[in-house]
Structure formats: C-alpha cells, structure tokens
Design an enzyme around this catalytic site. Sequence first.
Site, short mmCIF file in Angstrom:
data_model
loop_
_atom_site.label_atom_id
_atom_site.label_comp_id
_atom_site.label_asym_id
_atom_site.label_seq_id
_atom_site.Cartn_x
_atom_site.Cartn_y
_atom_site.Cartn_z
N SER A 182 14.24 -8.89 -0.72
CA SER A 182 13.34 -7.92 0.39
C SER A 182 14.23 -6.55 1.47
O SER A 182 13.58 -5.63 1.48
CB SER A 182 12.81 -8.80 1.17
OG SER A 182 13.34 -9.58 2.37
N HIS A 210 7.29 -9.20 -2.22
CA HIS A 210 7.81 -7.22 -2.79
C HIS A 210 7.47 -6.87 -4.03
O HIS A 210 7.42 -5.77 -4.42
CB HIS A 210 8.79 -6.85 -1.80
CG HIS A 210 9.24 -7.34 -0.61
ND1 HIS A 210 9.11 -6.67 0.78
CD2 HIS A 210 8.94 -8.49 0.27
CE1 HIS A 210 9.57 -7.59 1.38
NE2 HIS A 210 9.70 -8.34 0.77
N LYS A 241 2.01 -5.88 3.35
CA LYS A 241 2.98 -5.03 2.27
C LYS A 241 1.94 -4.33 1.36
O LYS A 241 1.33 -3.63 1.80
CB LYS A 241 3.61 -5.66 1.56
CG LYS A 241 4.59 -6.27 2.24
CD LYS A 241 6.04 -7.04 2.07
CE LYS A 241 6.92 -8.21 3.38
NZ LYS A 241 6.44 -8.18 4.61
C1 LIG Z 1 9.79 -12.39 1.29
C2 LIG Z 1 8.98 -12.40 1.79
N1 LIG Z 1 8.02 -13.55 1.84
C3 LIG Z 1 6.83 -14.37 3.24
C4 LIG Z 1 7.32 -12.73 4.10
C5 LIG Z 1 6.25 -13.25 5.49
O1 LIG Z 1 4.35 -12.38 5.24
P1 LIG Z 1 3.97 -12.34 5.96
O2 LIG Z 1 4.66 -11.02 6.44
O3 LIG Z 1 2.79 -11.86 5.59
O4 LIG Z 1 4.04 -12.83 7.41
C6 LIG Z 1 7.92 -11.33 3.82
C7 LIG Z 1 7.38 -10.55 5.25
O5 LIG Z 1 8.48 -10.12 5.98
C8 LIG Z 1 8.34 -11.11 3.28
O6 LIG Z 1 9.39 -10.24 3.01
#
Ligand SMILES: Cc1ncc(COP(=O)(O)O)c(C=O)c1O
Length: 420
Positions: A182, A210, A241
């Site tokens: 990310s 992502h 996202k």
């Molecule tokens: C790689 C990754 N997994 C999971 C999440 C968590 O997602 P959410 O924003 O839906 O809680 C994020 C969010 O920042 C993320 O970047």
Amino acid sequence: MDLFDPCYAFHDADLLKAAGLFPYFRPLSSSEGPTATVEGRRVIMMGSNDYLGLTHHPEVMQAAHDAIQRFGTGCTGSRFLNGNLDLHEALERELAEFTGKAAALVFASGFLANLGVIGILGSTKDAVLFSEADNHASLMDGARMARASRSRVFKGLDDLARQLQAREEWPNALVIIDGVFSMTGREADLRGIAALKQRYRFRLYVDDAHGIGVLGPGGRGTAAAQGVTDDVDVLFGTFSKSFASLGGFVAADAAVINYLRYRTRTQIFSAALPPASAAAALASLRVLRRDGVLLERLWDNVTYFRDGVQRLGYHTMGSTTPIVPLFVGSETLAFTLCLEAEAMGLFVTPAVYPAVPAGHALIRTSVTPAHSRDHLDTALGVLADLAKRHAIPNVDPATIPPAREMDFQAALKARESGQA
Ligand SMILES: Cc1ncc(COP(=O)(O)O)c(C=O)c1O
C-alpha cells in the site's frame, strides 16, 4: 505503574506540532474528488485512494441517495439477525462474478474482514500462518487473532521458499500477502507464489485492497493481472479505495464463504455495512464493469504523472500502480515536503515508520482518472519547485539499510528533555 501512564507520557504529536512538522489529521471542509478544500485553501488531491475517481460519480452518488431513501441511514444490527439487505446480497453476487470466485461475503470494513477471516481460518487445528513482512496492519492483527499453533513472517519470495522447505514444521499453512503493497505501490509476485504452491501444498490469502478495480483485465485485480486467480484461495478486497465507499469483502469457494458467514466474529457481532455504503460500492462496481474508458483514462494519467516525477529526479520505488511513491528517506524531509506542497496547493501524504522502515520515508501520491492534465501539470510544477529547493535522494531505497529510529525522534527527545 498506572494503566494510563502511557497516555500521560505521550507527547509525540505535540512535539511534532511544536516543531512545525505535524502533517496529520488535516481537516477537509469540502471535496470534489480531484480537488478539495483544506483550511480554506483549494488543493489538488493526490493523497486519496479514490483510484477510479468514483467518489463523485453522479451514478454512485445517486445510488447512495436512493439507498438512504429506501432503508434510512443505518442497519442498526448484524446481518445475521436484522441488518441483511437485498443490496448486500446483490453486491456479493456481483463481486463473486467479477472476481471469478464462487461466492463472496461483505463486511462493514476491510479491516474487520481481515481480522475476522484470518482470525477464524488461522484457528484451524495445526494452522501455521506465513505473513509477508510488509503486509497491511489488518493482516498482521488478523494473524494475532488467530489461535494458530504458529505464526511466521517472511520477506520476499526466496525467504518464503526457504521457510516452506521445512515442511515438517507446517502441517497446515496459510500464506498471507498484499497483492499491491500500500505504501510503495509495488506488486507482489503472485505468480511466483503460485509456482511455490504447486510444489508445497498450502492455502493462499491475497489482500488486494490496492489492486482490485485497477489492475488486470477489467480491473479484476493483481491475481488476474498475473494470470493466477485460481491459485488464490481467499481473495480480499475493500470498498474504501477504488469502490468509492466503505466496507470490505472476501471471495472464495462457496463452502468457505458459507462457513465464514456463520463463524466470523467480526461479521456476526458487528452491525452491517450501511445502506448508502453498500449501494455506492455496488454502483461503483457496475460503472467499472460498464465504462470502457475509465481504466484507459486512469493508466494514461498514471503514466503521464509517473514519467513526469521521474524526469524531475524522484525515485518511484518500482511502483506499477496508481500509487506513485516519491522516495525521500528522511522523515523530517517527508513532513516538510508535505506541508510545503499543501501550502502551494497540492495535497499529498507522508509515509514513515512503521508503515515503511525507519529512514525510508516517502511521499505517497496517487493518480485517478478524475485528474485533468491541468491538475497533473500543476502538481508536477509544485514537485519541481520542491525538488529545486530540497536535496531529494534519487537512489534505490533497497541500497539503504533501515535506520534504528526516525531522524526527527532524537531531536524531539532532546527538545523534550530541555537540551535543545
Ligand atoms: C492493504 C490494505 N488492506 C486492508 C485495508 C483495510 O481496509 P478498510 O479501509 O476497508 O478498513 C487497507 C486500508 O488501509 C489496506 O491498505
């Protein structure tokens, strides 16, 4: 020691503020997607995860409005009992179809999905979890929730292969990895992991927060881009996202999803995804599947901007996605650049330890199809100005060993103890 002593002793944010370096919790008073207003200043927004630029798409906004008219503002309970909407079920059907999996299960957030699903799958007898060192915090915390016999961390494909060779140590393995990391926008080598899977029998969990919506044919994600969708046993995605909303999902075999529906604690003991959020995610998915030029516009913009920042001398850390990181190294410099960029009308965000190794700070920028060439050129102008006035290293971060602490910490500690 009192339980609250750590709270009373916490001064990091105040010290950063006192040093004029605090870049967090910036209050937006309005947003149009590619632009926003922060404390009265109009800025070009390149610090979001709105990868498809759909947060202000008329159809997506209308769907959210309509859902509020039909259901009100909240579900007020778990899907299990009173919060299940036909919208959740339609979203699950269409996500399963989109991802090429038999079934899907929607959660109120991606974080809750990772916590709950890894927590329960990792609690199977003799489970051993292999998590990539750069995985998102929700994956790490999910592994902690799991009552697995063991949890291990690997760094890169070679290390994973080395650990998997000791087969007698892991009767039942789940390999957990981000499809796209990310902060750096780097893709995981899922094809390499799929090859290891042929050799060693394990289950594979891919967090494609992502990648879903942007990579691969029709935006079907990182595994689809690398031709290994069938090797992924559980595919995770979020709506926060590309899908312009809030919520998360997992897609897998029907039996797995059926089990998770009844056994995942963050599904059963938490209120359902609100109507407007479910409707916005569903509308975003439909727009993506229908709109032939959305992804074309996105990738045109990504290439234009990434080439532009590279010409200015920024190192983009091997990103192949709409996340365009600008390697900076020093945390102090990262904070300074973000604040100066905002003052010049460009909103970008810093990534520092623990999101990245200490001494490997970066400026995280992201590009969407909603950015016009004018927006991108203005942003490049700001970054050119910053590059002229600051010494920004154009080196491969892999050649720099991580530091022991962030560079501003020593100065702040000295200031706190009255030495500076
Ligand atoms: C790689 C990754 N997994 C999971 C999440 C968590 O997602 P959410 O924003 O839906 O809680 C994020 C969010 O920042 C993320 O970047």
